[in-house]
Scaffold this active site. Sequence first.
Site, PDB file in Angstrom:
ATOM      1  N   ARG A 124      43.542  64.290  17.166  1.00 54.57           N
ATOM      2  CA  ARG A 124      43.833  63.637  18.458  1.00 54.57           C
ATOM      3  C   ARG A 124      44.021  64.626  19.594  1.00 54.57           C
ATOM      4  NH1 ARG A 124      46.831  60.643  15.097  1.00 54.57           N
ATOM      5  NH2 ARG A 124      45.841  58.671  14.539  1.00 54.57           N
ATOM      6  N   LYS A 146      35.718  67.136  31.642  1.00 52.52           N
ATOM      7  CA  LYS A 146      34.783  66.173  31.042  1.00 52.52           C
ATOM      8  C   LYS A 146      34.125  66.824  29.833  1.00 52.52           C
ATOM      9  CE  LYS A 146      33.214  63.365  34.954  1.00 52.52           C
ATOM     10  NZ  LYS A 146      32.028  62.958  35.719  1.00 52.52           N
ATOM     11  N   GLU A 188      23.659  74.220  41.838  1.00 56.62           N
ATOM     12  CA  GLU A 188      24.977  73.559  41.903  1.00 56.62           C
ATOM     13  C   GLU A 188      25.866  74.275  42.922  1.00 56.62           C
ATOM     14  OE1 GLU A 188      25.894  70.729  40.436  1.00 56.62           O
ATOM     15  OE2 GLU A 188      24.659  70.495  38.632  1.00 56.62           O
ATOM     16  N   LYS A 230      35.526  72.783  43.175  1.00 56.52           N
ATOM     17  CA  LYS A 230      35.579  71.843  42.050  1.00 56.52           C
ATOM     18  C   LYS A 230      37.027  71.605  41.629  1.00 56.52           C
ATOM     19  CE  LYS A 230      33.850  69.895  37.980  1.00 56.52           C
ATOM     20  NZ  LYS A 230      32.781  69.701  37.026  1.00 56.52           N
ATOM     21  N   GLU A 240      37.502  60.329  38.464  1.00 59.50           N
ATOM     22  CA  GLU A 240      36.358  59.909  39.272  1.00 59.50           C
ATOM     23  C   GLU A 240      36.466  58.493  39.780  1.00 59.50           C
ATOM     24  OE1 GLU A 240      32.646  61.523  37.799  1.00 59.50           O
ATOM     25  OE2 GLU A 240      31.532  59.979  38.885  1.00 59.50           O
ATOM     26  N   ARG A 244      36.165  62.403  43.478  1.00 61.95           N
ATOM     27  CA  ARG A 244      35.354  63.206  42.552  1.00 61.95           C
ATOM     28  C   ARG A 244      33.878  62.835  42.638  1.00 61.95           C
ATOM     29  NH1 ARG A 244      36.949  65.302  36.402  1.00 61.95           N
ATOM     30  NH2 ARG A 244      35.015  66.445  36.089  1.00 61.95           N
ATOM     31  N   ASN A 248      28.887  64.338  42.718  1.00 61.31           N
ATOM     32  CA  ASN A 248      27.606  63.781  42.268  1.00 61.31           C
ATOM     33  C   ASN A 248      26.530  63.869  43.345  1.00 61.31           C
ATOM     34  OD1 ASN A 248      28.639  63.068  39.761  1.00 61.31           O
ATOM     35  ND2 ASN A 248      29.450  61.151  40.578  1.00 61.31           N
ATOM     36  N   HIS A 251      22.893  63.868  42.500  1.00 60.61           N
ATOM     37  CA  HIS A 251      22.784  63.548  41.080  1.00 60.61           C
ATOM     38  C   HIS A 251      22.194  62.171  40.797  1.00 60.61           C
ATOM     39  CE1 HIS A 251      24.914  67.246  40.575  1.00 60.61           C
ATOM     40  NE2 HIS A 251      24.981  67.121  39.268  1.00 60.61           N
ATOM     41  N   HIS A 255      19.464  62.806  38.244  1.00 57.63           N
ATOM     42  CA  HIS A 255      19.519  62.240  36.892  1.00 57.63           C
ATOM     43  C   HIS A 255      18.305  61.361  36.609  1.00 57.63           C
ATOM     44  CE1 HIS A 255      24.172  62.742  36.550  1.00 57.63           C
ATOM     45  NE2 HIS A 255      23.535  63.777  36.053  1.00 57.63           N
ATOM     46  N   HIS A 268      18.610  71.162  34.479  1.00 57.46           N
ATOM     47  CA  HIS A 268      19.439  70.225  35.222  1.00 57.46           C
ATOM     48  C   HIS A 268      19.492  70.545  36.730  1.00 57.46           C
ATOM     49  CE1 HIS A 268      22.729  67.588  36.259  1.00 57.46           C
ATOM     50  NE2 HIS A 268      23.427  68.630  36.688  1.00 57.46           N
TER      51      HIS A 268
HETATM   52  N1  LIG Z   1      31.205  68.585  31.387  1.00 60.21           N
HETATM   53  C1  LIG Z   1      30.732  68.610  32.616  1.00 60.21           C
HETATM   54  O1  LIG Z   1      31.451  68.373  33.583  1.00 60.21           O
HETATM   55  C2  LIG Z   1      29.295  68.981  32.833  1.00 60.21           C
HETATM   56  C3  LIG Z   1      28.826  69.242  34.125  1.00 60.21           C
HETATM   57  C4  LIG Z   1      27.489  69.656  34.269  1.00 60.21           C
HETATM   58  C5  LIG Z   1      26.676  69.772  33.169  1.00 60.21           C
HETATM   59  N2  LIG Z   1      27.164  69.514  31.914  1.00 60.21           N
HETATM   60  C6  LIG Z   1      26.330  69.656  30.717  1.00 60.21           C
HETATM   61  O2  LIG Z   1      25.966  71.021  30.589  1.00 60.21           O
HETATM   62  C7  LIG Z   1      24.765  71.099  29.830  1.00 60.21           C
HETATM   63  C8  LIG Z   1      23.855  72.133  30.452  1.00 60.21           C
HETATM   64  O3  LIG Z   1      24.503  73.384  30.434  1.00 60.21           O
HETATM   65  P1  LIG Z   1      23.719  74.745  30.675  1.00 60.21           P
HETATM   66  O4  LIG Z   1      22.826  74.607  31.825  1.00 60.21           O
HETATM   67  O5  LIG Z   1      24.737  75.810  30.664  1.00 60.21           O
HETATM   68  O6  LIG Z   1      22.739  74.828  29.420  1.00 60.21           O
HETATM   69  P2  LIG Z   1      22.890  75.430  27.946  1.00 60.21           P
HETATM   70  O7  LIG Z   1      24.287  75.367  27.490  1.00 60.21           O
HETATM   71  O8  LIG Z   1      21.849  74.779  27.118  1.00 60.21           O
HETATM   72  O9  LIG Z   1      22.510  76.967  28.163  1.00 60.21           O
HETATM   73  C9  LIG Z   1      21.216  77.292  28.596  1.00 60.21           C
HETATM   74  C10 LIG Z   1      20.580  78.362  27.721  1.00 60.21           C
HETATM   75  O10 LIG Z   1      21.137  79.638  28.040  1.00 60.21           O
HETATM   76  C11 LIG Z   1      21.552  80.306  26.855  1.00 60.21           C
HETATM   77  N3  LIG Z   1      22.652  81.174  27.258  1.00 60.21           N
HETATM   78  C12 LIG Z   1      23.933  80.829  27.512  1.00 60.21           C
HETATM   79  N4  LIG Z   1      24.623  81.872  27.968  1.00 60.21           N
HETATM   80  C13 LIG Z   1      23.782  82.919  27.999  1.00 60.21           C
HETATM   81  C14 LIG Z   1      23.905  84.268  28.411  1.00 60.21           C
HETATM   82  N5  LIG Z   1      25.054  84.754  28.924  1.00 60.21           N
HETATM   83  N6  LIG Z   1      22.818  85.078  28.300  1.00 60.21           N
HETATM   84  C15 LIG Z   1      21.639  84.579  27.849  1.00 60.21           C
HETATM   85  N7  LIG Z   1      21.448  83.314  27.458  1.00 60.21           N
HETATM   86  C16 LIG Z   1      22.518  82.488  27.536  1.00 60.21           C
HETATM   87  C17 LIG Z   1      21.901  79.183  25.926  1.00 60.21           C
HETATM   88  O11 LIG Z   1      21.892  79.608  24.587  1.00 60.21           O
HETATM   89  C18 LIG Z   1      20.804  78.172  26.245  1.00 60.21           C
HETATM   90  O12 LIG Z   1      19.634  78.501  25.552  1.00 60.21           O
HETATM   91  C19 LIG Z   1      24.188  69.706  29.782  1.00 60.21           C
HETATM   92  O13 LIG Z   1      24.381  69.171  28.496  1.00 60.21           O
HETATM   93  C20 LIG Z   1      25.026  68.922  30.791  1.00 60.21           C
HETATM   94  O14 LIG Z   1      25.177  67.564  30.449  1.00 60.21           O
HETATM   95  C21 LIG Z   1      28.457  69.119  31.746  1.00 60.21           C
HETATM   96 ZN   LIG Z   2      25.160  68.732  37.896  1.00 62.23          ZN
END
Ligand SMILES: NC(=O)c1ccc[n+]([C@@H]2O[C@H](COP(=O)([O-])OP(=O)(O)OC[C@H]3O[C@@H](n4cnc5c(N)ncnc54)[C@H](O)[C@@H]3O)[C@@H](O)[C@H]2O)c1
Ligand SMILES: [Zn+2]
Length: 366
Positions: A124, A146, A188, A230, A240, A244, A248, A251, A255, A268
């Site tokens: 939990r 999130k 972003e 942020k 949100e 918040r 978006n 987005h 999206h 993204h």
């Molecule tokens: N929780 C939230 O508030 C929130 C907000 C925005 C996005 N997200 C989520 O985030 C995800 C996307 O995240 P992302 O863009 O970081 O993608 P990702 O986590 O897939 O990373 C992108 C690539 O970079 C590689 N990588 C990571 N760090 C590295 C480094 N220092 N050097 C070399 N390679 C590296 C990873 O292995 C991967 O192949 C999506 O699933 C999205 O839904 C969440």
């Molecule tokens: Zn985003």
Amino acid sequence: MLNVQRDAPVTLEVRAGSRVSTISIGEGISERLPALLDDAGIGSRRFVVSNPTIWRLHGAVLQQVGHAEPILIPDGERHKTLQTAARIYDTLIRAKADRACAIVAAGGGVVGDVAGFAAATYLRGVTLVQVPTTLLAQVDSSIGGKVGVNHTLGKNLIGAFHQPTVVAIDPLLLKTLPRREFRSGLYEVVKYGMIASRDLFDRVRRESKAIFARDPEALLPAIIESCRIKAEVVSADERESGMRRILNYGHTIGHALEAVTKYRRFRHGEAIAYGMLAAADLAAARGALAPRDRQALADLITLLGPLPAINDLSAAAVVEAARHDKKVTHGRLHFVICIEIGATTVVDDVTEDELTAVLRGMGLKD
Ligand SMILES: NC(=O)c1ccc[n+]([C@@H]2O[C@H](COP(=O)([O-])OP(=O)(O)OC[C@H]3O[C@@H](n4cnc5c(N)ncnc54)[C@H](O)[C@@H]3O)[C@@H](O)[C@H]2O)c1
Ligand SMILES: [Zn+2]
């Protein structure tokens, strides 16, 4: 904007309910993680979750935080699933991890979201630490609590709010990030500029070369300013229900573009770049945003680099996908529009015809 002393970490706070998250940002901070977590009173049983790509590049530094072998999950968005969370639970249960343990998510948004979801649900809820390693994760996904996983029928459909106790942001980890991933995160940063800081927007434009070169003098202030925005927004509205939503910006259409291309064409941030352009066109068409500001956004996006093509996509399909986005409440499409660089408002009277016209104007087909 603040001038940053490079050797001293900057600390920000997110206050959500009774919880406080501490965000520490500094060059080389990942090498001081054990002491940082000790100081934050985080228990000594720390399970690092990461992926093999990141571990190969940064494992030597990151392994100092964990008390055991890291839990490595497969790389890629398609592994942001309940099955991957289950693998994390398996390891924790076998290791007899109790409620005093902590999960340290060391990776991009995928690792952060799935490891964070495991931390939110295991027993939990156990302590979560985020050590973001992509620019997107450093300025966005690691902050705000999130967490979640995808379902085969949709992205991020299963999740929770679980604030990390500590977020440790080290821009030096970004040196190894592929340029396209870096650029994706940078959009972003541009978003934060559009919604809350003309200063940040101008800085990205002025210092784009140095930022791409990952020069800390240019990059660090841009990260800090993004995190500050942020953190402030999340502290005002964790769940949100109001403010918040401004995060978006770009987005709704972003999206939708990701969905109609089955998450294969765009990183993204690239989809968000188009989404911001669409929102700016819409605002300009309504007379709510000056053409000069709309053009400044278009120019900055062009300056940052090429985006995947969109002219083979159907405007009607994108509008339809936007209608199915989670941001629709009571059948109304909430749409964040920028009224000048650094200021936004939320409207809920955007019509489908209006959206279609904007997308057609951007080159999408019927
Ligand atoms: N929780 C939230 O508030 C929130 C907000 C925005 C996005 N997200 C989520 O985030 C995800 C996307 O995240 P992302 O863009 O970081 O993608 P990702 O986590 O897939 O990373 C992108 C690539 O970079 C590689 N990588 C990571 N760090 C590295 C480094 N220092 N050097 C070399 N390679 C590296 C990873 O292995 C991967 O192949 C999506 O699933 C999205 O839904 C969440
Ligand atoms: Zn985003």
